[in-house]
Design an enzyme around this catalytic site. Sequence first.
Site, mmCIF file in Angstrom:
data_model
loop_
_atom_site.group_PDB
_atom_site.id
_atom_site.type_symbol
_atom_site.label_atom_id
_atom_site.label_comp_id
_atom_site.label_asym_id
_atom_site.label_seq_id
_atom_site.Cartn_x
_atom_site.Cartn_y
_atom_site.Cartn_z
ATOM 1 N N CYS A 168 1.005 -1.080 0.021
ATOM 2 C CA CYS A 168 0.170 -0.016 0.464
ATOM 3 C C CYS A 168 1.011 1.373 0.136
ATOM 4 O O CYS A 168 0.688 2.243 -0.847
ATOM 5 C CB CYS A 168 -0.694 -0.229 1.264
ATOM 6 N N ARG A 203 6.064 -11.726 5.936
ATOM 7 C CA ARG A 203 5.516 -11.621 6.666
ATOM 8 C C ARG A 203 6.164 -12.843 7.481
ATOM 9 O O ARG A 203 6.148 -13.851 7.309
ATOM 10 C CB ARG A 203 3.573 -11.280 5.934
ATOM 11 N N GLN A 247 0.489 -10.761 -3.350
ATOM 12 C CA GLN A 247 -0.759 -10.706 -3.201
ATOM 13 C C GLN A 247 -1.290 -9.708 -4.373
ATOM 14 O O GLN A 247 0.028 -9.242 -5.269
ATOM 15 C CB GLN A 247 -1.124 -8.942 -2.149
ATOM 16 N N ASP A 271 -2.700 -7.151 -5.467
ATOM 17 C CA ASP A 271 -2.922 -5.866 -4.795
ATOM 18 C C ASP A 271 -3.271 -4.690 -5.117
ATOM 19 O O ASP A 271 -2.461 -4.262 -6.208
ATOM 20 C CB ASP A 271 -1.815 -5.618 -3.708
ATOM 21 N N HIS A 282 -5.460 -0.067 -5.186
ATOM 22 C CA HIS A 282 -6.032 -0.055 -4.553
ATOM 23 C C HIS A 282 -6.104 1.584 -5.371
ATOM 24 O O HIS A 282 -5.869 1.985 -6.599
ATOM 25 C CB HIS A 282 -4.172 0.906 -3.141
ATOM 26 N N LYS A 328 -14.919 -2.617 6.506
ATOM 27 C CA LYS A 328 -13.848 -3.557 5.109
ATOM 28 C C LYS A 328 -15.225 -4.935 4.685
ATOM 29 O O LYS A 328 -15.922 -5.049 5.766
ATOM 30 C CB LYS A 328 -13.061 -4.387 5.354
ATOM 31 N N HIS A 357 -8.610 -0.636 0.057
ATOM 32 C CA HIS A 357 -7.685 -1.058 -0.238
ATOM 33 C C HIS A 357 -8.376 -3.062 -1.072
ATOM 34 O O HIS A 357 -9.404 -3.035 -0.652
ATOM 35 C CB HIS A 357 -6.830 -2.031 1.196
HETATM 36 ZN ZN LIG Z 1 -3.549 -2.085 0.630
#
Ligand SMILES: [Zn+2]
Length: 667
Positions: free
Chosen positions: A363, A392, A410, A412, A414, A494, A540
């Site tokens: 992010c 992680r 991910q 991912d 945004h 979320k 996100h």
């Molecule tokens: Zn994010």
Amino acid sequence: MPADKLHITLAGREHVVEEGTTAGQALADRDAGTTAIAARVNGELRDLAWRLADGDQVEPVTIGSSDGLNILRHSTAHVLAQAVQDLFPQARLGIGPPIENGFYYDFDVPEAFTPEDLKSIEQKMRQIVKDGQRFSRRVVTDHEARAELASEPYKLELIGLKGSVGAAEAPGEVGHGDAGESVEVGGAELTIYDNLDAKTGEERWKDLCRGPHLPTTRNIPAFKLMRTGGAYWRGSEKNPQLQRIYGTAWPSRDAQDEYLRLLEEAEKRDHRKLGAELDLFSFPPEIGSGLPVFHPKGGIVRKALEDYSRQRHEQAGYEFVYTPHITKSELFETSGHLQWYADGMYPPMELEGAKYYPKPMNCPMHILIYASRGRSYRELPVRLFEFGTVYRFEKSGVVHGLTRARGFTQDDSHIFCTPDQLQGELASLLDFVVGLLRDYGLTEFEAELSTRPEKFVGEIAEWEAAEAALKYALDKSGLPYVIAEGEGAFYAPKIDVHVKDAIGRRWQLSTLQVDFQEPGRFGIEYQAADGTRQRPYMIHRALFGSIERFFGILTEHYAGAFPPWLAPVQVVGIPISDAHVEYLQTVATRLREHGIRVEVDTSDDRMQKKIRTAQRQKVPYMLLAGDDDVAAGAVSFRYRSGEQKNGVPVVDAIAEITGAVASRIQV
Ligand SMILES: [Zn+2]
Ligand SMILES: [Zn+2]
């Protein structure tokens, strides 16, 4: 009203009962042959032996409800601990909470339990269940508890923790990981549960516990011990390692058999096992726990997954970005990750006087891309997308194949938008997410909307607007959903999308989160129509969550028999004899021209063995060719089901295979 009468509400209706009436008696009065095994009194779970007070609201708890299952399983954990201490008097007790589908209990014993030990423990448990010992609650002071449990050092430690652990957790709530301490001392007062002999009423065993429990051990209809493992006391490596025994318990033998059958099925589908058998991926110990490598065949599946995702994202107006794997600490100081999330991060490396961290999230880097130049309302929403690899630090105890790894990628995204765009953007996002998941062959979805928790940042009005927008998206999607009140992260509400796989297991996959925190921390802006500088909303969105995890879930969903479009090898040519190899090679060449992944088995094996090999590799199409096929310009299909179709002209065979691949159907 005379003092010896109580006015209570039973399952919504007013009743008058005698003083001293227990919850169990009241429920039995109302409903002879009641199936309640516990009660909810004024919202709190209680034993049936709980004495009611005037004005109490009483609801029955049946064994099949989620509260009932927890009580059943936790009561069975007591029986386990009693059996262990009967057989191994030196065993010291840790904790014994219910977990999903079962329970565990931790013991400090000099030696690990053997499979034979488990058998004799289980036998002892059956005896205790048959005895019908009564679970009986008693309130004690700290001092009394310490005296009674003087020989149980771990329980003494828990007594010292009273009030500081898990007090907010509802009694009987399924403990995740090592959160089980609340089972023992989470309440306001200390209680001990005695197991009393059915005939003599003599105390046979006791445990520090907040309860509630089944009325007697006889109320345990079905249970089984499953396995053992090591577990650190209170989840910390600094503490002694205890021996954990896992078990399962069910409201009926049938329910238990069904669960055991499902487990067996799940074991056959275990992606770690299939990953090795199908040569898809591995976890070389030289690289480290939770860090997978994909082999060529797994690489093909992964590439097919990613290619299709890229194509769909491109069509949906996403822009592709790339960001590095490590970053200076300042970035995660600004984002707040070092403040809130440091435990989940790999430690930093020192380079030229700066600290660099492997990134746990993409992010902040996407925010920097947004912030790299001025933005006008005209170009919003900005949708950035990346297959971003993150690291992680997961504890070694929770690392699990591809579904819980330490390094993963991910999908991912945004999205930066104006407040006005939020609602529409979320609705189309959710549509996009579910549509794409369907294309990968998943068909059953459920969503969860997590709302503002007690501790939160940002303005209430903002939270309400974002929650309303998320709810609008859910209503519009037609997905079934539940609201998880107060379960949002402190910075954002979320939506989580859960899928059900082929054997009915639920997996949490996609997340859509509206973030109030990061845009402000980084001070990002856009110029509004009136020329003022405004703060954009940031969404996100991860769809697979992680590609590795999604890969693992799909492998289990399909039991390794991927649909043709994802299968690493889509077609295997199997000559009936060596004379037919060349003919099949020409068929293979034509298939390759259509982009089909095809191999011809030219090994010395006999035909039957080649068929078995292809079946084991779960190849969707086997094309067999013998003299008749060669003469007719045809092939014979053999499908994974074992079904066969002979004399198919090569042109038709190519059309069938390319058609199935293009439509992404399972065959
Ligand atoms: Zn994010
Ligand atoms: Zn208990």
